[in-house]
Design a protein around this motif. Structure first.
Motif, mmCIF file in Angstrom:
data_model
loop_
_atom_site.group_PDB
_atom_site.id
_atom_site.type_symbol
_atom_site.label_atom_id
_atom_site.label_comp_id
_atom_site.label_asym_id
_atom_site.label_seq_id
_atom_site.Cartn_x
_atom_site.Cartn_y
_atom_site.Cartn_z
ATOM 1 N N VAL A 51 2.183 -2.615 7.276
ATOM 2 C CA VAL A 51 0.764 -2.427 7.561
ATOM 3 C C VAL A 51 0.082 -3.790 7.480
ATOM 4 O O VAL A 51 0.204 -4.488 6.479
ATOM 5 N N ASP A 52 -0.629 -4.154 8.540
ATOM 6 C CA ASP A 52 -1.395 -5.398 8.571
ATOM 7 C C ASP A 52 -2.757 -5.109 7.967
ATOM 8 O O ASP A 52 -3.488 -4.258 8.467
ATOM 9 N N MET A 53 -3.069 -5.800 6.875
ATOM 10 C CA MET A 53 -4.341 -5.584 6.182
ATOM 11 C C MET A 53 -5.232 -6.819 6.265
ATOM 12 O O MET A 53 -5.939 -7.142 5.316
ATOM 13 N N GLY A 54 -5.169 -7.518 7.387
ATOM 14 C CA GLY A 54 -6.003 -8.697 7.555
ATOM 15 C C GLY A 54 -5.314 -9.948 7.086
ATOM 16 O O GLY A 54 -4.639 -10.619 7.857
ATOM 17 N N THR A 55 -5.444 -10.265 5.805
ATOM 18 C CA THR A 55 -4.841 -11.489 5.279
ATOM 19 C C THR A 55 -3.421 -11.293 4.765
ATOM 20 O O THR A 55 -2.747 -12.262 4.422
ATOM 21 N N VAL A 56 -2.978 -10.052 4.707
ATOM 22 C CA VAL A 56 -1.628 -9.769 4.200
ATOM 23 C C VAL A 56 -1.034 -8.590 4.970
ATOM 24 O O VAL A 56 -1.758 -7.703 5.415
ATOM 25 N N THR A 107 2.014 -5.692 4.402
ATOM 26 C CA THR A 107 2.847 -5.125 3.335
ATOM 27 C C THR A 107 3.683 -3.963 3.853
ATOM 28 O O THR A 107 3.378 -3.360 4.883
ATOM 29 N N ALA A 108 4.719 -3.634 3.101
ATOM 30 C CA ALA A 108 5.510 -2.423 3.275
ATOM 31 C C ALA A 108 5.992 -2.039 1.882
ATOM 32 O O ALA A 108 6.041 -2.884 0.980
ATOM 33 N N VAL A 109 6.325 -0.770 1.683
ATOM 34 C CA VAL A 109 6.756 -0.294 0.363
ATOM 35 C C VAL A 109 8.080 0.440 0.506
ATOM 36 O O VAL A 109 8.215 1.345 1.329
ATOM 37 N N LEU A 110 9.045 0.050 -0.340
ATOM 38 C CA LEU A 110 10.379 0.635 -0.294
ATOM 39 C C LEU A 110 10.746 1.278 -1.621
ATOM 40 O O LEU A 110 10.156 0.993 -2.659
ATOM 41 N N ASP A 111 11.753 2.139 -1.562
ATOM 42 C CA ASP A 111 12.332 2.800 -2.738
ATOM 43 C C ASP A 111 13.539 1.974 -3.172
ATOM 44 O O ASP A 111 14.458 1.759 -2.381
ATOM 45 N N ASP A 112 13.548 1.514 -4.424
ATOM 46 C CA ASP A 112 14.649 0.658 -4.876
ATOM 47 C C ASP A 112 15.889 1.435 -5.337
ATOM 48 O O ASP A 112 16.833 0.833 -5.838
ATOM 49 N N THR A 113 15.897 2.734 -5.181
ATOM 50 C CA THR A 113 17.000 3.645 -5.560
ATOM 51 C C THR A 113 17.187 3.758 -7.067
ATOM 52 O O THR A 113 18.089 4.447 -7.517
ATOM 53 N N CYS A 114 16.349 3.088 -7.845
ATOM 54 C CA CYS A 114 16.479 3.073 -9.302
ATOM 55 C C CYS A 114 15.228 3.599 -9.989
ATOM 56 O O CYS A 114 14.983 3.328 -11.164
ATOM 57 N N GLY A 115 14.402 4.341 -9.226
ATOM 58 C CA GLY A 115 13.221 4.966 -9.791
ATOM 59 C C GLY A 115 11.928 4.211 -9.585
ATOM 60 O O GLY A 115 10.919 4.560 -10.198
ATOM 61 N N ASN A 116 11.921 3.199 -8.693
ATOM 62 C CA ASN A 116 10.722 2.387 -8.493
ATOM 63 C C ASN A 116 10.373 2.254 -7.024
ATOM 64 O O ASN A 116 11.257 2.263 -6.161
ATOM 65 N N LEU A 117 9.098 2.057 -6.774
ATOM 66 C CA LEU A 117 8.635 1.628 -5.461
ATOM 67 C C LEU A 117 8.368 0.138 -5.555
ATOM 68 O O LEU A 117 7.793 -0.334 -6.535
ATOM 69 N N ILE A 118 8.807 -0.597 -4.550
ATOM 70 C CA ILE A 118 8.652 -2.049 -4.496
ATOM 71 C C ILE A 118 7.897 -2.406 -3.218
ATOM 72 O O ILE A 118 8.254 -1.929 -2.138
ATOM 73 N N GLN A 119 6.897 -3.238 -3.347
ATOM 74 C CA GLN A 119 6.171 -3.714 -2.183
ATOM 75 C C GLN A 119 6.765 -5.046 -1.723
ATOM 76 O O GLN A 119 7.131 -5.889 -2.564
ATOM 77 N N ILE A 120 6.890 -5.218 -0.419
ATOM 78 C CA ILE A 120 7.198 -6.531 0.141
ATOM 79 C C ILE A 120 5.957 -6.966 0.899
ATOM 80 O O ILE A 120 5.252 -6.129 1.482
ATOM 81 N N ALA A 121 5.671 -8.264 0.871
ATOM 82 C CA ALA A 121 4.427 -8.737 1.480
ATOM 83 C C ALA A 121 4.573 -10.162 1.987
ATOM 84 O O ALA A 121 5.370 -10.939 1.466
ATOM 85 N N HIS A 122 3.784 -10.458 3.026
ATOM 86 C CA HIS A 122 3.627 -11.846 3.459
ATOM 87 C C HIS A 122 2.160 -12.058 3.809
ATOM 88 O O HIS A 122 1.460 -11.141 4.202
ATOM 89 N N THR A 123 1.726 -13.292 3.623
ATOM 90 C CA THR A 123 0.363 -13.669 3.937
ATOM 91 C C THR A 123 0.290 -13.999 5.419
ATOM 92 O O THR A 123 1.144 -14.704 5.950
ATOM 93 N N ASN A 124 -0.715 -13.442 6.084
ATOM 94 C CA ASN A 124 -0.884 -13.680 7.526
ATOM 95 C C ASN A 124 -1.544 -15.025 7.769
ATOM 96 O O ASN A 124 -2.277 -15.545 7.012
#
Length: 128
Positions: free
Chosen positions: A104-109, A111-128
Motif C-alpha cells: 500500500v502506497d501511503m504517500g511517503t512510505v 508498506t506490506a504486512v506478512l505472517d512470520d509463521t511464528c505468531g507475529n505480523l511483520i511490516q516491510i516498508a520503504h520510503t518513497n
C-alpha cells in the motif's frame, strides 16, 4: 545512543530461524544454548555488525495473549526496511509467505504486512 538489540517473541526458535534466514534473508549471528532455549540472534547481511534481532521464546505468560491481540487487530509487532516493497512482496509471495496486507502506497512510505509463521505480523516498508 543507538539500538543494539530488538526482540521478536516466537513460538518455535528452530522454525523462526529457518523463516528469518531462509525466507527473509537475515543471517544468524549468535546461537548460544541456554537450557531448553537459546540466545538466538539474526542480523541483516548488509549490516552484520548492526542491530541484532533476538528470536526470543514466547514462554512468558503475558506474551502469547499480547501476540494474539496484535494479530487479531492486524498490528505488526515490528517493521523491517526494504529497498522496494513491491519487489520484496513478489519475492516473498513466490516463497509461499502469507501476506495480511499487500503493498500500500501511503504517500511517503509503502508498506506490506506478512505472517512470520511464528505468531507475529511483520511490516516491510520503504520510503518513497
Amino acid at each position: 545512543m543507538k539500538i543494539h538489540l530488538s526482540s521478536v517473541c516466537v513460538d518455535d526458535q528452530d522454525k523462526a530461524l529457518r523463516f528469518y534466514t531462509d525466507v527473509l534473508g537475515f543471517r544468524k549471528k549468535h546461537e548460544i544454548p541456554l537450557g531448553e532455549h537459546r540466545w538466538l540472534t539474526v542480523v541483516s547481511p548488509d549490516d552484520p555488525d548492526g542491530t541484532e534481532l533476538v528470536l526470543e521464546p514466547d514462554e512468558h505468560p503475558a506474551v502469547k495473549p499480547y501476540k494474539e491481540a496484535l494479530v487479531k487487530d492486524g498490528i505488526p509487532v515490528t517493521s523491517f526496511a526494504v529497498d522496494d516493497v513491491h519487489a520484496e512482496f513478489t519475492r516473498l509471495r513466490g516463497l509461499g509467505v502469507r501476506f495480511m496486507q499487500e503493498p500500500v502506497d501511503m504517500g511517503t512510505v509503502t508498506t506490506a504486512v506478512l505472517d512470520d509463521t511464528c505468531g507475529n505480523l511483520i511490516q516491510i516498508a520503504h520510503t518513497n
